[in-house]
Structure formats: structure tokens, C-alpha cells
Design an enzyme around this catalytic site. Structure first.
Site, mmCIF file in Angstrom:
data_model
loop_
_atom_site.group_PDB
_atom_site.id
_atom_site.type_symbol
_atom_site.label_atom_id
_atom_site.label_comp_id
_atom_site.label_asym_id
_atom_site.label_seq_id
_atom_site.Cartn_x
_atom_site.Cartn_y
_atom_site.Cartn_z
ATOM 1 N N GLY A 206 -10.998 -20.893 -8.139
ATOM 2 C CA GLY A 206 -11.620 -20.101 -9.188
ATOM 3 C C GLY A 206 -12.173 -18.766 -8.743
ATOM 4 N N ASP A 330 -6.824 -9.859 -1.532
ATOM 5 C CA ASP A 330 -6.571 -11.266 -1.856
ATOM 6 C C ASP A 330 -5.790 -11.938 -0.735
ATOM 7 O OD1 ASP A 330 -6.475 -13.706 -3.221
ATOM 8 O OD2 ASP A 330 -4.682 -13.167 -4.334
ATOM 9 N N LYS A 357 -1.847 -15.311 4.105
ATOM 10 C CA LYS A 357 -1.204 -14.322 3.240
ATOM 11 C C LYS A 357 -0.994 -12.976 3.922
ATOM 12 C CE LYS A 357 -2.551 -15.624 -1.506
ATOM 13 N NZ LYS A 357 -3.257 -15.093 -2.691
ATOM 14 N N CYS A 637 -0.464 -15.724 -17.899
ATOM 15 C CA CYS A 637 0.251 -16.967 -18.210
ATOM 16 C C CYS A 637 1.644 -16.704 -18.776
ATOM 17 C CB CYS A 637 -0.552 -17.819 -19.191
ATOM 18 S SG CYS A 637 -2.064 -18.537 -18.488
#
Length: 711
Positions: A206, A330, A357, A637
Site C-alpha cells: 500500500g 520506486d 528493481k 486498472c
């Protein structure tokens, strides 16, 4: 010495198996469905190689199977033994568990199935009844990566934050604990629990939506919380919870970060060393991504993007290594952690390995946290190298997008050079097999963003906005490529690479049969030779495969299983790959054996007919408003700029009846199907603008098809 003994045993027994064509003889197992797994049994997993008792098979998470009946010589004879249809066609990421004659596998919305691993017959099913509109609280779909088993119990981390203990034979709940009681924040749970010393350990997700990360341990018998380790500091008005948080607080600046939650979620990777009694956790990105907004006067922002070693019994901090200090891209360090023993400069070293990453492969002494090696395994323009003396990356100033005026194209982007899909280490070849990506991003700062509550994305940058014309979009998507990489962790070099046209390919399994198995984004399941990367086997899975395979043995027969199905990633990935690769989303468990004769149903046809869109009535200003609102609220989405995926509906294909009730859909009419209401953040004019933008994009697609037809 456990690693040395284990390696010697693996090599000797695997060599014997390859020579005789026979696998290991499994130790006598407890009664079917008893799941009587304890620490000794996991530590001694190589004594019963026919089982797969933990998500990484062993505490070291190497994802290597000592089974060797399926070899480079006979893998061509693998055929489908059985398949099992999962309940929801999205977010299929689980690693199955196979122990004591039962397979435990999860699908979307944390639905757990117990199966007969020989026939695929369903033994029982447990649906935790996660609210279908909970998906709005997560970054990356309603995924679940698997369960843990321990002394007759199966532990499931439900997407809504509940940790549930089930009876392994019946599937009946024994206890339930809410691990994320703060319902004002968008906590989710997608990772597989681990069980260590009678404690079931789980983190959460989250960070993009504004939570404060932590990992916690619970009593396996009662569900009582035993310890909790926060990964980032909290509200400065209150004392820090531990010395670790006191230390971390000194690396954050300003008074804004805690309002955003801070991030640092432990949403996936863990590993455990029984000799050192250390639990290793991977910590995620900051909230927001933009470090100028999060921590305006700089700072490393511990423990973001870090590997942290904790005392397993108490959760007490021992050491950390931060892969990306002050992360602003990120670059999570939640990617798969592997423990192994390597010979480095002539000396045996107990190491921890990770390919996070950020594109660098790290080898770390797992007792001390000392960095032993760090080299690029993928294209990475954000830093030139890692200084081995300081352990810190040498950043490219132009990649610091939060502090420059122009948008910056940076490799890798938030999809990462390696995402959650597990890698594998073979103690036979001494190579690590990495599902790698080449996936850039154009970063643009929004230094004025403020926390706006649960369910909203907080990145400190505008939402993704893809080009709308087909040619430019194709050029952009051409920058994204994938590969399976065999990496030598001692020499820090590439040994072989198998390129793919798409990113987001599956996790990896290596075996003593000299094989590496991996599924692909475009709907295949493959086997390669572990030494040279020669493709030896290739079958259609009829859907994208992103989860990691396992291997097990029952009745003298070796099986290979993978959970197949789309979902769980940014729609940029899903839309690009599922459209280009022409694969739909059909969630199944696929199990193969030598001489298997089962067949898959024909792929479900994807809709190609474009319904006639309604008339476009908006002016340019309204379309621009609708595009911004769509990308900010819908695009994560349904796909940026309406470039949809095969998982959720491509809104350009809305039928006339859906257009007629469009406002009702955004008001929650389809909440039971997973489409939440957005009327807490949208007004009626906003809804109209979004609708007109979608209609405009449907007309764009109609025009593109007409032009293609005349060429």
C-alpha cells in the site's frame, strides 16, 4: 557448515540421479493432508525432495528442486497431466505448496484450493470473502502469492489484511487475526507468509496509496501478535517505537512524510537463516515516490529500499543494507532474496543475494550486512555504479527527476529491472536465473501533491499518460523488453540470456535435471538447459504465465506445476503484452509429467468486434479534463489512455447498455463484481467528462481500424 553439507549432498545425489535415471527416495510422510511441517522438516527439506513445503521450498529460498527424473534428455516428453480452473481470471501469482499428499494453491481475492497433486481433484476450498471492491486499495490487483503450512495448519494472508489459520485437512478456520487494523489507510496483503520458530510472519502493501510499512509475527497456535517491526518512522509527535526507528528518523527531513504514511512496505520477499537465527526482509518504496516532496531536505530515508536483518524471535534490528538511499524511482528492495554459500576470493562466504528493481545485482555477507559485490544486470541509467567502499550508488544527477524542470527518461522505471517474479539459484551450475526487464519511465514531478485519503494514489508525479496515436504508442511500447538471464554471482557477469518481446514474464525454477523452467507473458511455458540456455521444451499455456513453477514427486513420478493466468501488474504492462501477445486471462493450475496426455480447452476467444460508440458531444476542453481524470482514477486498472488489458474490460469496447448506465457504474452499481464507487472523489460533471473521453477513444479506435482496412 549447513550450506556446505547441503551442497555436497545435492551435488552427489543429483549426480547419482542423473546417472541412474532415478529420483531420490522420499522420507516416509505423515498422513495425507496432515501438513505436519516444522522447522526441522524445512531445514532437512533435501531429505524429502518430493515435497515443496515452503514458498521458496527451503528457508534459503533458492527455488531449486533436487529432483532429476525430468532431464535435458527427456524433457521433450513432458505433457499435461492435469489442469484445474481457478475461480477468478486475474492476478494469478501464487507458488503452490505440496506436502503430505496435498497441494495448496491460491488465486485472486485470496481464494485457497486444496488439490490432489496427482489428479488435480479438488479436496476442499476456502474463500475468505474479501470484499470485491477492496481492489481500489491496492496498487497491483487482488493477487495472492501463496500460503505457509505448519503443524497441521495452513496460513493465508487475505488481501484485506486478515491472517487466517485453517485446518489442513478440512480447510475450516481455526483463528483469524486482523494484521492491518488501521482502516483509514489502504493496507493490503498479497505476499506469502513464512513460519519461523512457531511464528507466522507477514508484511503488507500500500505504499503508493499512503501507508506506513511494517512486518509482524504472530503465534501459530493463537494468532496473537508477538512482535512488530516498523520500517519507517511515524508521527514525530510521539516517541519512536524502537532504537531502529530512532535511528531511521534522523534520516528523514521535513514534517510531511508521516502524513503520507512514509511507505516502506514489506509486501513480498523474506528469507531465514536457522544458524544465525536471522530473518531477512525486503523493504519497499517511499510514500510518495517523489523524495523532494517526501523529504525535502534530503536524507537516506531509512529503511526504504533496504534489506533488513532481524532477530527472528524478537523482531529486533540487527543490520541493514540500503540498495537505493533516498529512493525516488520506486526501486523497491522487496524482490526475491536468496541465501547461499559462495566462494569469493578463495574464501567460503555465507551470502545473501538480491536483484531488486534498480538493476544492480547485490551479494551481501548475511551475518554482517557487508556488501561484497554489486554490478548492473540490466540497463540502469539512474546510477553509474556502486562504490564498494561506501556501499552507496553513484547517482546520475539528471535522473533526479524531482529536482529538475524537464521530464526525465530513466532506466529502469517503476516496473523495475526485476519485479516480484522469483528468481532461482542452482547449486549445481552456481548461477542465478533472473526474470529481467528493460522497462524505462518518463518521470515528471508534482511537488504540490498532498495526502487526500484512502484509495488515492500519492506518487508526487502525474498519472501515466500514454500516447494516443497508434504509431507513437507502438514506438513507446517497443522500448519495453524482457529476458531470462543466467547470472554468475561471483564473477558478476552474464552467462547467457534468452530475450523475450515482452516484459513481466514468469518466475523461475531450476532443477537437478539440468533444467530451468519459466512461463512467459505471451502464454507459453518453457524449459531451458541450465548451463547454456538452450530451449528444450515449449508448450502453449493459453494465458500469460507470471507465477513461479515448482516440482514435486509422488509415487516415483516427478511433476512440474505452475499457476497460470494474467494480472498483478501495471496496466501499461498488461495492456501492451496481452494485446500484442494475443493472450487472454484464464486462471488455471497446470501440472506436467513425462508422458502426460491431458489437453487444455481451446483458448476463450477475445472480443474483437467494436460496438458502435455513442455520439461524441464534448468540446476539446471537456475531453482534456476527462483524459486527466481518467488517467488519475481509472487508468491504473483499465489502462492508461484506455489502452486496456485482457484482465479488466477495455472501456473502448463498452456496449450500448453499459454506456447508458455509465454514471451508475462509477457510483458503485458493479461493486459486487469488483468495480468500487468513485463518487467520494468525483462529481457528476467529472463523470460526464470521463465518459466523453472514453467515447472519444472508442471513436479513435474505430477510425484506426477503418484506416487499417484500406491499406
Amino acid at each position: 557448515m549447513r550450506d556446505s553439507v547441503r551442497l555436497a549432498c545435492v551435488v552427489a545425489c543429483a549426480s547419482m540421479s542423473l546417472a541412474t535415471g532415478q529420483g531420490w527416495t522420499a522420507a516416509p510422510a505423515p498422513a495425507t493432508g496432515s501438513a505436519q511441517v516444522d522447522a526441522k522438516r524445512i531445514i532437512d527439506a533435501d531429505r524429502e525432495p518430493g515435497s515443496w513445503m515452503s514458498t521458496g521450498r527451503t528457508y534459503d529460498e533458492q527455488r531449486f528442486s533436487p529432483l532429476a527424473k525430468i532431464t535435458t534428455r527427456n524433457v521433450k516428453d513432458l505433457g499435461l497431466a492435469w489442469s484445474y480452473r481457478l475461480d477468478v481470471d486475474r492476478a494469478t501469482e501464487a507458488t503452490p505448496i505440496v506436502v503430505d499428499g496435498v497441494m495448496y494453491v491460491t488465486g485472486a481475492f485470496s481464494i485457497l484450493s486444496a488439490l490432489d497433486p496427482v489428479t488435480g481433484a479438488e479436496l476442499w476450498k476456502f474463500d475468505p470473502k474479501v470484499s470485491r471492491d477492496k481492489g481500489r486499495d491496492g496498487c497491483c490487483d487482488v493477487a495472492n502469492r501463496g500460503v505457509a503450512v505448519w503443524k497441521g495448519k495452513v496460513f493465508l494472508g487475505a488481501y484485506d489484511g486478515r491472517l487466517i489459520a485453517l485446518d489442513s485437512k478440512s480447510g475450516k478456520p481455526l483463528w483469524v487475526t486482523d494484521t492491518t487494523p488501521d482502516k483509514t489507510r489502504s493496507y493490503t496483503v498479497t505476499g506469502a507468509p513464512r513460519v519461523v520458530n512457531g511464528k507466522v510472519i507477514i508484511g503488507n502493501g500500500g505504499a503508493e496509496l499512503g501507508v506506513r510499512g511494517f512486518v509482524a509475527a504472530y503465534d501459530t497456535d493463537t494468532g496473537k501478535q508477538l512482535w512488530k517491526f516498523f520500517t519507517v518512522p511515524g508521527d514525530p509527535r510521539y516517541p519512536p517505537e524502537s532504537e531502529a526507528m530512532k535511528r531511521a528518523k534522523a534520516t528523514w527531513t521535513g514534517d510531511n512524510f508521516w502524513k503520507f504514511g512514509g511507505g516502506g512496505t514489506v509486501w513480498d520477499s523474506m528469507a531465514y537463516d536457522p544458524d544465525l537465527d536471522l530473518l531477512y526482509i525486503g523493504v519497499g518504496n517511499g510514500s510518495p515516490w517523489n523524495r523532494k516532496l517526501r523529504s525535502p531536505d534530503g536524507g537516506d530515508n531509512l529503511f526504504l529500499s533496504s534489506i533488513v536483518a532481524l532477530k527472528a524471535n524478537t523482531g529486533e534490528y540487527v543490520w541493514h543494507y540500503q540498495t537505493t538511499p533516498g529512493d525516488t524511482w520506486d526501486y523497491t528492495a522487496t524482490q526475491h532474496i536468496i541465501l547461499a554459500e559462495l566462494t569469493i576470493k578463495g574464501q567460503p562466504r555465507k551470502v545473501l543475494m538480491q536483484a531488486p528493481k534498480n538493476g544492480f545485482f547485490y551479494v551481501i555477507d548475511r551475518a554482517s550486512g557487508k556488501l561484497l559485490g554489486a554490478d548492473k544486470f540490466a540497463k540502469a541509467t539512474w546510477a553509474s555504479h556502486v562504490d564498494l567502499k561506501t556501499g552507496r550508488p553513484v547517482e546520475n544527477p539528471e535522473a533526479d527527476w524531482a529536482n529538475v524542470k524537464e521530464p526525465q527518461l530513466v532506466y529502469p522505471g517503476p516496473i523495475g529491472a526485476h519485479n516480484w517474479q522469483p528468481m532461482s539459484f542452482s547449486p549445481l551450475t552456481r548461477l542465478v536465473y533472473i526474470p529481467s526487464n528493460e522497462a524505462p519511465a518518463l518521470y515528471t514531478p508534482n511537488n504540490e501533491q498532498r495526502f487526500t485519503g484512502r484509495g488515492a494514489w500519492h506518487l508526487g508525479m502525474p498519472p501515466v499518460d500514454l500516447p494516443e496515436d497508434a504509431k507513437t504508442l507502438k514506438d513507446v511500447l517497443g522500448l519495453f523488453k524482457g529476458s531470462l538471464l543466467a547470472w554468475d554471482p561471483v564473477a558478476q557477469r552474464e552467462v547467457w540470456r534468452q530475450p523475450y518481446p515482452y516484459i513481466n514474464n514468469g518466475g523461475v525454477l531450476s532443477t537437478a535435471g539440468g533444467l530451468v523452467f519459466q512461463g512467459t507473458a505471451d502464454g507459453r511455458f518453457l524449459a531451458y538447459s541450465a548451463d547454456k540456455g538452450s530451449r528444450l521444451w515449449d508448450v502453449a499455456a493459453n494465458t500469460g504465465v507470471i507465477a513461479a513453477p515448482i516440482s514435486y514427486e509422488i509415487g516415483g513420478e516427478q511433476y512440474v506445476t505452475v499457476a497460470a493466468g494474467w494480472g498483478g501488474g501495471a496496466p501499461l504492462v498488461l495492456g501492451a503484452v496481452s494485446s500484442s501477445g494475443d493472450v487472454g486471462s484464464e486462471a488455471r493450475v497446470l501440472t506436467y509429467k513425462l508422458g502426460g496426455k491431458a489437453t487444455l480447452p481451446a483458448p476463450r476467444p477475445r472480443p474483437t468486434a467494436l460496438p458502435e460508440p455513442p455520439a461524441l458531444t464534448a468540446d476539446a476542453a471537456m475531453i482534456d479534463k476527462g483524459r486527466a481524470l481518467y488517467n488519475g482514477h481509472c487508468g491504473m486498472c483499465h489502462g492508461p489512455s484506455t489502452v486496456g488489458s485482457s484482465v479488466l474490460p477495455d472501456l473502448r469496447y463498452l456496449t450500448p447498455d453499459k454506456h447508458q448506465i455509465f454514471a451508475g457504474i462509477l457510483a458503485g452499481a458493479f461493486a459486487p463484481q469488483g468495480m468500487p464507487s468513485f463518487m467520494d472523489v468525483l462529481t457528476a460533471p467529472d463523470v460526464d467528462a470521463i465518459h466523453q473521453y472514453i467515447i472519444k477513444r472508442a471513436h479513435d479506435l474505430k477510425k484506426e481500424r477503418a484506416e487499417e482496412a484500406t491499406r
